[in-house]
Design an enzyme around this catalytic site. Structure first.
Site, PDB file in Angstrom:
ATOM      1  N   TYR A 187       0.809  -1.228   0.000  1.00  0.00           N
ATOM      2  CA  TYR A 187       0.000   0.000   0.000  1.00  0.00           C
ATOM      3  C   TYR A 187       0.835   1.268   0.000  1.00  0.00           C
ATOM      4  CZ  TYR A 187      -3.587  -3.339   1.166  1.00  0.00           C
ATOM      5  OH  TYR A 187      -4.425  -4.421   1.126  1.00  0.00           O
ATOM      6  N   ASP A 222       2.942   2.767  -2.192  1.00  0.00           N
ATOM      7  CA  ASP A 222       2.938   3.679  -3.341  1.00  0.00           C
ATOM      8  C   ASP A 222       1.698   4.559  -3.307  1.00  0.00           C
ATOM      9  OD1 ASP A 222       3.924   0.697  -4.364  1.00  0.00           O
ATOM     10  OD2 ASP A 222       5.286   2.334  -4.868  1.00  0.00           O
ATOM     11  N   TYR A 249       5.825  -7.186   7.607  1.00  0.00           N
ATOM     12  CA  TYR A 249       5.834  -8.063   6.445  1.00  0.00           C
ATOM     13  C   TYR A 249       5.677  -9.506   6.916  1.00  0.00           C
ATOM     14  CZ  TYR A 249       7.220  -3.921   3.891  1.00  0.00           C
ATOM     15  OH  TYR A 249       7.233  -2.650   3.364  1.00  0.00           O
ATOM     16  N   GLN A 301      -6.950   5.666   5.933  1.00  0.00           N
ATOM     17  CA  GLN A 301      -5.634   6.219   6.279  1.00  0.00           C
ATOM     18  C   GLN A 301      -5.684   7.163   7.476  1.00  0.00           C
ATOM     19  OE1 GLN A 301      -3.537   8.623   3.327  1.00  0.00           O
ATOM     20  NE2 GLN A 301      -1.960   7.064   3.155  1.00  0.00           N
ATOM     21  N   ARG A 310       6.314  -0.411   8.927  1.00  0.00           N
ATOM     22  CA  ARG A 310       7.110  -0.978   7.834  1.00  0.00           C
ATOM     23  C   ARG A 310       7.202  -0.010   6.672  1.00  0.00           C
ATOM     24  NH1 ARG A 310       2.594  -5.309   5.375  1.00  0.00           N
ATOM     25  NH2 ARG A 310       2.048  -4.013   3.578  1.00  0.00           N
ATOM     26  N   GLY A 311       7.938  -0.401   5.648  1.00  0.00           N
ATOM     27  CA  GLY A 311       7.940   0.314   4.385  1.00  0.00           C
ATOM     28  C   GLY A 311       8.350   1.766   4.482  1.00  0.00           C
ATOM     29  N   GLU A 312       7.502   2.637   4.020  1.00  0.00           N
ATOM     30  CA  GLU A 312       7.815   4.061   3.948  1.00  0.00           C
ATOM     31  C   GLU A 312       6.769   4.935   4.612  1.00  0.00           C
ATOM     32  OE1 GLU A 312       8.876   7.410   0.521  1.00  0.00           O
ATOM     33  OE2 GLU A 312       9.581   5.348   0.349  1.00  0.00           O
ATOM     34  N   ASP A 313       5.519   4.864   4.206  1.00  0.00           N
ATOM     35  CA  ASP A 313       4.542   5.853   4.671  1.00  0.00           C
ATOM     36  C   ASP A 313       4.168   5.650   6.132  1.00  0.00           C
ATOM     37  OD1 ASP A 313       1.291   6.739   4.704  1.00  0.00           O
ATOM     38  OD2 ASP A 313       2.760   8.162   3.930  1.00  0.00           O
ATOM     39  N   SER A 314       3.888   4.408   6.550  1.00  0.00           N
ATOM     40  CA  SER A 314       3.572   4.183   7.968  1.00  0.00           C
ATOM     41  C   SER A 314       4.796   4.520   8.831  1.00  0.00           C
ATOM     42  CB  SER A 314       3.138   2.730   8.200  1.00  0.00           C
ATOM     43  OG  SER A 314       4.188   1.827   7.863  1.00  0.00           O
TER      44      SER A 314
HETATM   45  O1  TRH Z   1       2.447  -1.230   2.429  1.00  0.00           O
HETATM   46  P1  TRH Z   1       3.878  -0.964   2.553  1.00  0.00           P
HETATM   47  O2  TRH Z   1       4.760  -2.073   2.847  1.00  0.00           O
HETATM   48  O3  TRH Z   1       4.385  -0.253   1.244  1.00  0.00           O
HETATM   49  C1  TRH Z   1       5.597  -0.565   0.626  1.00  0.00           C
HETATM   50  C2  TRH Z   1       6.578   0.450   0.949  1.00  0.00           C
HETATM   51  O4  TRH Z   1       6.099   1.700   0.658  1.00  0.00           O
HETATM   52  C3  TRH Z   1       7.849   0.280   0.182  1.00  0.00           C
HETATM   53  O5  TRH Z   1       8.710   1.359   0.388  1.00  0.00           O
HETATM   54  C4  TRH Z   1       7.555   0.223  -1.248  1.00  0.00           C
HETATM   55  O6  TRH Z   1       8.723  -0.060  -1.935  1.00  0.00           O
HETATM   56  C5  TRH Z   1       6.578  -0.875  -1.448  1.00  0.00           C
HETATM   57  O7  TRH Z   1       5.374  -0.592  -0.737  1.00  0.00           O
HETATM   58  C6  TRH Z   1       6.283  -0.975  -2.874  1.00  0.00           C
HETATM   59  O8  TRH Z   1       4.115   0.106   3.713  1.00  0.00           O
HETATM   60  P2  TRH Z   1       3.844   1.666   3.824  1.00  0.00           P
HETATM   61  O9  TRH Z   1       4.785   2.438   3.005  1.00  0.00           O
HETATM   62  O10 TRH Z   1       3.810   1.950   5.273  1.00  0.00           O
HETATM   63  O11 TRH Z   1       2.384   1.892   3.229  1.00  0.00           O
HETATM   64  C7  TRH Z   1       1.232   1.425   3.883  1.00  0.00           C
HETATM   65  C8  TRH Z   1       0.094   2.418   3.680  1.00  0.00           C
HETATM   66  O12 TRH Z   1      -1.138   1.816   4.140  1.00  0.00           O
HETATM   67  C9  TRH Z   1       0.276   3.712   4.487  1.00  0.00           C
HETATM   68  O13 TRH Z   1      -0.155   4.820   3.715  1.00  0.00           O
HETATM   69  C10 TRH Z   1      -0.671   3.544   5.665  1.00  0.00           C
HETATM   70  C11 TRH Z   1      -1.777   2.739   5.023  1.00  0.00           C
HETATM   71  N1  TRH Z   1      -2.602   1.988   5.976  1.00  0.00           N
HETATM   72  C12 TRH Z   1      -3.911   2.389   6.142  1.00  0.00           C
HETATM   73  O14 TRH Z   1      -4.368   3.368   5.523  1.00  0.00           O
HETATM   74  N2  TRH Z   1      -4.708   1.679   7.001  1.00  0.00           N
HETATM   75  C13 TRH Z   1      -4.238   0.634   7.741  1.00  0.00           C
HETATM   76  O15 TRH Z   1      -5.001   0.022   8.505  1.00  0.00           O
HETATM   77  C14 TRH Z   1      -2.858   0.246   7.576  1.00  0.00           C
HETATM   78  C15 TRH Z   1      -2.304  -0.878   8.365  1.00  0.00           C
HETATM   79  C16 TRH Z   1      -2.064   0.941   6.667  1.00  0.00           C
END
Ligand code: TRH
Length: 370
Positions: free
Chosen positions: A13, A15, A192, A241, A257-261
């Site tokens: 999620y 991106d 993850y 979000q 994890r990842g970037e945004d969270s």
């Molecule tokens: O989902 P991710 O692992 O996304 C990853 C990373 O961005 C990584 O850098 C990238 O290369 C890859 O995708 C392709 O983790 P991230 O970045 O935290 O994004 C999760 C999004 O989901 C974030 O905007 C928060 C949102 N979210 C919700 O809106 N509701 C929820 O209940 C949860 C758990 C997350």
């Protein structure tokens, strides 16, 4: 300013999470006419329920959302074109961009890194063989980078939320989570699939007090709901979000994890553990260490973060490291270091402000050249 933002959902999620946040910041914070192109509306709708996954074009929260597929409309580029994470906008769109005079500003939004080289590459132009110009825009943790996304008033809103136990209780109820008992620790887990969750349970169980561990559906599949010693695991359906952000504000410990969270956990200002997105050739270790070096946490916390990412021979030590990190004297030191680091970051201009300043500066320069 008219802005096109292109988002291709690679996996998970992040991106769309980053792009949706940026789209709202630019539209609501800078009055931009925002057109967001997304190739996967189903994933988008998981973090923004107002999205109609069947609509070719729709307006969500004041933002034009265009389904990016083979039938996508042939639209004239705006003044600023943001390509998120090198997602290659449609050829027809780029042909139009190249034919325009002056050429709209074309920016590639890069992935976040705390590494030093980012400062040297941020805002550099890429002169492309076809004569067009694209700039690299690097998010980052210093003033010589593109910064981090943070909407105005976030820290004040968070502080007000911390004092509003009724709102916190209402959020947990809305997410279908049990109420937090007085004195209990609330921890969130967004990891993850192969994160060492058994070691996490053991560490939390060994730590002082009881823990309510909130886990979104789909994460940590091996983790059974219910009691595990002094830990209660409770699941919630992926939250919108904005609610997810508030859950991070409500918690005492955030595993992200990842970037945004990851970025949002900084703004929550509570102890956090980061599971970095694994990269080829273990490139992610350098990124993890670069962040830890900037954060200035106690060394035991760095060891916990590395163990959570199964560095240096796995997570066997993670349980003990976490139990110690959640106990005095380490826990207050961890809290203080986290507050120090995140409050300092919050003094910097945010990514959207920097991007718009960059765009306006470029526009003026282009006019001067004209
Ligand atoms: O989902 P991710 O692992 O996304 C990853 C990373 O961005 C990584 O850098 C990238 O290369 C890859 O995708 C392709 O983790 P991230 O970045 O935290 O994004 C999760 C999004 O989901 C974030 O905007 C928060 C949102 N979210 C919700 O809106 N509701 C929820 O209940 C949860 C758990 C997350």
């Amino acid at each position: 300013m008219r802005i096109d933002l292109f988002c291709r959902v690679v996996d998970n999620y992040g991106d769309i999470g980053v792009c949706w946040r940026l789209a709202r910041r630019l539209a609501h914070g800078h009055g931009a006419q925002l057109r967001l192109w997304v190739d996967d509306l189903a994933s988008f709708s998981r973090i923004q329920p107002a999205v109609d996954i069947a609509a070719a074009q729709q307006v969500v929260d004041g933002i034009d959302v265009v389904r990016w597929d083979a039938q996508a409309p042939d639209l004239v580029p705006g003044d600023l074109v943001i390509e998120a994470f090198a997602c290659d906008p449609p050829t027809r769109f780029l042909d139009r961009l190249r034919a325009m005079t002056p050429q709209p500003l074309w920016v590639n939004l890069e992935y976040l890194s705390a590494e030093g080289w980012v400062e040297d590459c941020h805002a550099l132009p890429s002169h492309r063989p076809d004569g067009s110009l694209k700039y690299f825009f690097f998010p980052g943790f210093t003033t010589r980078t593109g910064g981090l996304l943070r909407e105005p008033g976030l820290i004040d809103a968070r502080n007000a939320w911390r004092d509003d136990t009724n709102a916190q209780a209402a959020l947990l109820a809305r997410l279908g989570l049990p109420a937090r008992q007085p004195g209990d620790r609330l921890a969130t887990l967004f990891c993850y699939p192969d994160a060492p969750v058994d070691a996490l349970l053991a560490g939390l169980d060994a730590a002082p007090g009881n823990t309510l561990l909130a886990v979104p559906q789909g994460a940590a599949p091996s983790l059974r709901e219910g009691r595990h010693g002094s830990v209660t695991v409770a699941r919630y359906a992926l939250a919108p979000q904005a609610d997810f952000d508030r859950l991070l504000w409500t918690a005492d410990l955030n595993l992200v994890r990842g970037e945004d969270s990851f970025i949002r956990a900084h703004w929550a200002g509570r102890p956090m553990l980061w599971e970095i997105y694994p990269q080829d050739e273990d490139a992610h270790w350098v990124k993890l260490d670069a962040w830890l070096a900037r954060a200035g946490f106690p060394p035991e916390i760095d060891a916990s973060n590395r163990a959570w990412n199964r560095a240096d021979g796995g997570s066997t030590r993670f349980a003990d490291a976490l139990a110690a990190a959640l106990s005095a004297p380490l826990h207050p030191a961890w809290c203080a270091a986290t507050t120090r680091f995140t409050e300092a970051l919050a003094q910097q201009a945010d990514l959207a402000d920097r991007l718009m300043a960059f765009a306006c500066n470029r526009a003026h320069r282009a006019e001067r050249i004209q």
